[in-house]
Design a protein around this motif. Structure first.
Motif, PDB file in Angstrom:
ATOM      1  N   TYR A 127      -1.058  -9.586  32.068  1.00 51.53           N
ATOM      2  CA  TYR A 127      -1.828 -10.786  31.746  1.00 51.53           C
ATOM      3  C   TYR A 127      -2.764 -11.096  32.915  1.00 51.53           C
ATOM      4  CZ  TYR A 127       0.996 -11.511  27.632  1.00 51.53           C
ATOM      5  OH  TYR A 127       1.587 -11.350  26.402  1.00 51.53           O
ATOM      6  N   PRO A 128      -3.861 -11.836  32.672  1.00 51.95           N
ATOM      7  CA  PRO A 128      -4.827 -12.081  33.740  1.00 51.95           C
ATOM      8  C   PRO A 128      -4.205 -12.622  35.026  1.00 51.95           C
ATOM      9  CG  PRO A 128      -5.743 -12.769  31.668  1.00 51.95           C
ATOM     10  CD  PRO A 128      -4.341 -12.344  31.392  1.00 51.95           C
ATOM     11  N   ASN A 129      -3.195 -13.519  34.879  1.00 50.86           N
ATOM     12  CA  ASN A 129      -2.619 -14.090  36.105  1.00 50.86           C
ATOM     13  C   ASN A 129      -1.759 -13.089  36.871  1.00 50.86           C
ATOM     14  OD1 ASN A 129      -0.431 -13.998  34.431  1.00 50.86           O
ATOM     15  ND2 ASN A 129       0.057 -16.177  34.532  1.00 50.86           N
ATOM     16  N   GLU A 130      -1.578 -11.901  36.295  1.00 54.34           N
ATOM     17  CA  GLU A 130      -0.815 -10.855  36.997  1.00 54.34           C
ATOM     18  C   GLU A 130      -1.747  -9.828  37.650  1.00 54.34           C
ATOM     19  OE1 GLU A 130       2.786 -11.101  33.654  1.00 54.34           O
ATOM     20  OE2 GLU A 130       1.352  -9.434  33.630  1.00 54.34           O
ATOM     21  N   LEU A 131      -3.055 -10.098  37.574  1.00 49.68           N
ATOM     22  CA  LEU A 131      -4.045  -9.151  38.108  1.00 49.68           C
ATOM     23  C   LEU A 131      -4.737  -9.742  39.331  1.00 49.68           C
ATOM     24  CD1 LEU A 131      -5.782  -8.185  34.725  1.00 49.68           C
ATOM     25  CD2 LEU A 131      -4.111  -6.809  35.973  1.00 49.68           C
ATOM     26  N   SER A 132      -5.244  -8.859  40.199  1.00 49.01           N
ATOM     27  CA  SER A 132      -6.017  -9.317  41.350  1.00 49.01           C
ATOM     28  C   SER A 132      -7.414  -9.716  40.865  1.00 49.01           C
ATOM     29  CB  SER A 132      -6.138  -8.193  42.366  1.00 49.01           C
ATOM     30  OG  SER A 132      -6.962  -7.164  41.826  1.00 49.01           O
ATOM     31  N   GLY A 133      -8.179 -10.388  41.761  1.00 53.88           N
ATOM     32  CA  GLY A 133      -9.524 -10.812  41.389  1.00 53.88           C
ATOM     33  C   GLY A 133     -10.396  -9.643  40.968  1.00 53.88           C
ATOM     34  N   GLY A 134     -10.302  -8.549  41.723  1.00 56.91           N
ATOM     35  CA  GLY A 134     -11.117  -7.365  41.417  1.00 56.91           C
ATOM     36  C   GLY A 134     -10.743  -6.780  40.063  1.00 56.91           C
ATOM     37  N   GLN A 135      -9.415  -6.745  39.806  1.00 57.81           N
ATOM     38  CA  GLN A 135      -8.963  -6.198  38.516  1.00 57.81           C
ATOM     39  C   GLN A 135      -9.435  -7.087  37.359  1.00 57.81           C
ATOM     40  OE1 GLN A 135      -4.803  -6.029  39.584  1.00 57.81           O
ATOM     41  NE2 GLN A 135      -4.792  -3.783  39.454  1.00 57.81           N
ATOM     42  N   GLN A 136      -9.376  -8.400  37.607  1.00 60.73           N
ATOM     43  CA  GLN A 136      -9.817  -9.324  36.547  1.00 60.73           C
ATOM     44  C   GLN A 136     -11.302  -9.116  36.252  1.00 60.73           C
ATOM     45  OE1 GLN A 136      -8.423 -13.446  36.425  1.00 60.73           O
ATOM     46  NE2 GLN A 136      -7.091 -12.978  38.141  1.00 60.73           N
TER      47      GLN A 136
END
Lengths: 430, 229
Positions: free
Chosen positions: B142-151
């Motif tokens: 889920y988005p909150n499990e990703l880093s800024g770059g990954q998002q």
């Protein structure tokens, strides 16, 4: 967007707010169930009353009485369209005793046209209709009231219900019974006796308290029986015979027209359909009143749906903005929210219908016992009283109202969602 | 590819009845060619975001015309504009704007769902795109499990999944650290070269603007400098 994906989308959002959606569904369920159960009382009582009326009377039956000092004109009546049978039963003002072995019964002898009885669909519990004038049909309680003199004397003295004699316990079909006449004011019967064979037993009357010990005999016997009376008593009293006329229409939908035609001919007419019509009008108003009260409950539950959907739109403003930005049309956004409110309505309605049937079943099972116990009458619980009845039309009406109101409640929030400004929505804090 | 002609727009600011007119776009005219990376730079309040929103069809300009691929977009109604965006534009936002309730895979899949593509086809397309932006391993996050770059990569994948000819990027690296910023800029350059996608970027970062073929500078709603390179 494919319909399946739209459903998935709605499902995902519902999952996210399980408790809030559950509470809203609960409110919708309670509103709809309240409407169904409340209206079912109207349907139930109406059904009970209809059954009560129809118990002992065929719905196609129309009773006709001539005006005072007039006679029925059968030829004229026959000309009325859709008449299936005209049954005229004549009884005589004399005691008619039937004898079998050492047993006797004072039956209610009725002289009739067997062909017409057949056309009127006379129901027998045993045997068949007479094929010649030496054969008769007897009432359901005829055999069990064929008592010996000893048994009769015992009953006249007074006995407990359990000690009432069982009468003639073998099958009465094929048995020969003899008839004798005795005026009410005479001590002995006339010497003449006529022998008949019992070929059929009529149906058990629907009402428990009716004792049917009548005898149906071919009307060809009327002149001979009257002649015998005249020979023994010198003269036949005025109004010695009394005839009732019942008309049976060919089908249910013709009862109204036949009733009207007969009334137009100047006869006094009574048909069960007339009574049912009056009852139906009363209950229609009663049911509309109940449905109106139930509708208020649905409207109250709609406030919950409106709140839930408004909250959903407010919470998802940013998501709606993103959807619109990447190409979701306003119509799609609106449809997704309407589907969500419709889902709440549909699930609420389905649960409400299931609960309503359960409540209705329980009420019909429990209430007669409770009322019976409260009144101290055991018999009450045995009576088939319908307190609650849910016809499919009621389910359909309540479902349409509940789902419709749910969708209308979701309409404004859904419209609000389509009007969300993309730029403003994207600026919202995460 | 994009023609902007004499576009004017004014915002009304202040209390109702006492509104003040503030011109934000003042007779802007320029063109963006196919396969270009164009950067629009300027200070906050210069009108660059309003310009992007106008070209992207989030709002209509008061005056002037905007033509994209030969289609005049200013006259389209909201439904037509939504369909036009779905078929022609991709968007990369500063704060990614991912759906928090959807996984990375589902976020990328969303535009294809809006287009009514079957789930079988979507699976293949999204799989390929996730691979292209280097997100194969985190598809079910889920988005909150990703880093800024990954998002931001998810956001880029979502923007590209429908193969749009034009991609708008609003401060694409604004929420990222410098190392991740470099990664994203390289990815944009790479996608521009390999897929031939036209990029229109808004930024106040000179480094981001440096990857653009042309840069327009805005000040007080006007283009003060264009065609730097």
């Amino acid at each position: 967007m494919l319909f399946k994906d739209q459903v998935d989308f709605v499902r995902q959002h519902i999952k996210k707010n399980k408790l809030r959606v559950f509470m809203t569904v609960l409110a919708a369920t309670m509103g709809c169930a309240f409407l169904i159960v409340l209206a079912s009382i109207g349907f139930g009582i109406q059904d009970t009353m209809r059954k009560e009326i129809l118990q002992d009377q065929a719905i196609t039956e129309v009773e006709v009485y001539p005006n005072e000092n007039e006679e029925l004109n059968l030829e004229e009546i026959k000309s009325v369209p859709h008449i299936g049978a005209i049954v005229q039963r004549t009884s005589m003002d004399v005691m008619t005793s039937f004898h079998l072995e050492d047993r006797t019964i004072q039956g209610n002898l009725q002289l009739t046209d067997m062909k017409e009885e057949e056309h009127s669909n006379l129901k027998l519990t045993e045997g068949r209709l007479p094929q010649d004038d030496s054969e008769i049909v007897v009432g359901y309680h005829f055999a069990q009231n064929l008592w010996t003199d000893g048994e009769r004397a015992k009953v006249e003295e007074g006995v407990e219900e359990a000690d009432i004699p069982k009468g003639y316990e073998k099958s009465i079909i094929g048995k020969k019974v003899s008839l004798s006449l005795q005026p009410y004011d005479a001590n002995t019967a006339f010497p003449e006796q006529w022998e008949f064979t019992v070929v059929g037993v009529m149906d058990n009357p629907a009402k428990d308290w009716i004792v049917d010990q009548s005898i149906l005999m071919d009307k060809l016997w009327l002149p001979e029986l009257t002649g015998s009376y005249e020979a023994n008593a010198q003269q036949v009293p005025e109004n010695f015979t009394y005839t009732t006329t019942k008309i049976y229409t060919s089908s249910l939908e013709h009862v109204k027209s036949v009733t009207k035609d007969l009334k137009d001919m100047g006869y006094n007419v009574y048909s069960v359909s007339e009574q049912l019509e009056q009852i139906d009008v009363f209950f229609m108003a009663f049911k509309i009143g109940l449905i109106f009260i139930g509708t208020i409950a649905i409207l109250i539950s709609s406030i919950g749906i409106f709140n839930t959907m408004t909250m959903a739109v407010t919470e998802r403003t940013r998501e709606i903005g993103v959807m619109k930005a990447i190409g979701a049309s306003p119509k799609l956004i609106q449809r997704l929210f309407l589907m969500e409110s419709a889902w709440i309505g549909i699930i609420g309605t389905v649960l409400a219908v299931i609960i309503s049937y359960a409540v209705s079943y329980l009420a019909n099972w429990l209430l007669p016992m409770v009322v019976g116990a409260a009144l101290g009458e055991d018999e009450f619980s045995d009576l088939s009283i319908t307190f609650s009845l849910i016809p499919w039309q009621l389910v359909l009406l309540a479902s349409a109202m509940s789902i419709g109101v749910a969708m209308i409640s979701g309409w404004r929030p859904a419209r609000k969602a389509t009007k969300i400004d993309v730029i403003q929505a994207l600026r919202q804090e995460l | 590819m994009i023609q902007v002609k004499q576009v004017n727009h004014t915002f009304l600011i202040g209390k109702k009845g006492k509104e003040k007119k503030v011109p934000v776009l003042k007779g802007l005219s320029f063109e963006v060619n196919k396969g270009e990376i164009v950067a629009i730079v300027g200070k906050s309040g210069s009108g660059k975001s309003t310009l992007l929103h106008t070209i992207a069809g989030f709002m209509s300009p008061e005056q002037g015309s905007i033509t994209v691929n030969g289609q005049e977009t200013a006259n389209l109604n909201e439904t037509e504009r939504a369909a036009f965006r779905l078929n022609n534009f991709g968007f990369i936002f500063q704060n990614f704007q991912l759906m928090p309730g959807l996984t990375a895979f589902e976020n990328v899949e969303l535009p294809l769902k809006l287009k009514g593509i079957s789930s079988k086809q979507r699976k293949v397309s999204v799989g390929q795109m996730m691979d292209k932006v280097g997100l194969t391993e985190v598809g079910d996050h889920y988005p909150n499990e990703l880093s800024g770059g990954q998002q931001q990569r998810v956001s880029i994948a979502r923007a590209l999944i429908t193969n749009p000819p034009i991609l708008f990027a609003d401060e694409p690296t604004g929420s990222l650290d410098s190392e991740t910023e470099q990664d994203i800029l390289l990815l944009i350059q790479n996608l521009n070269q390999t897929l031939g996608v036209t990029f229109v970027m808004i930024t106040h970062d000179e480094e981001v603007a440096s990857i653009a073929h042309r840069t327009f500078k805005m000040h007080d709603g006007e283009l003060v400098k264009g065609d730097i390179r």
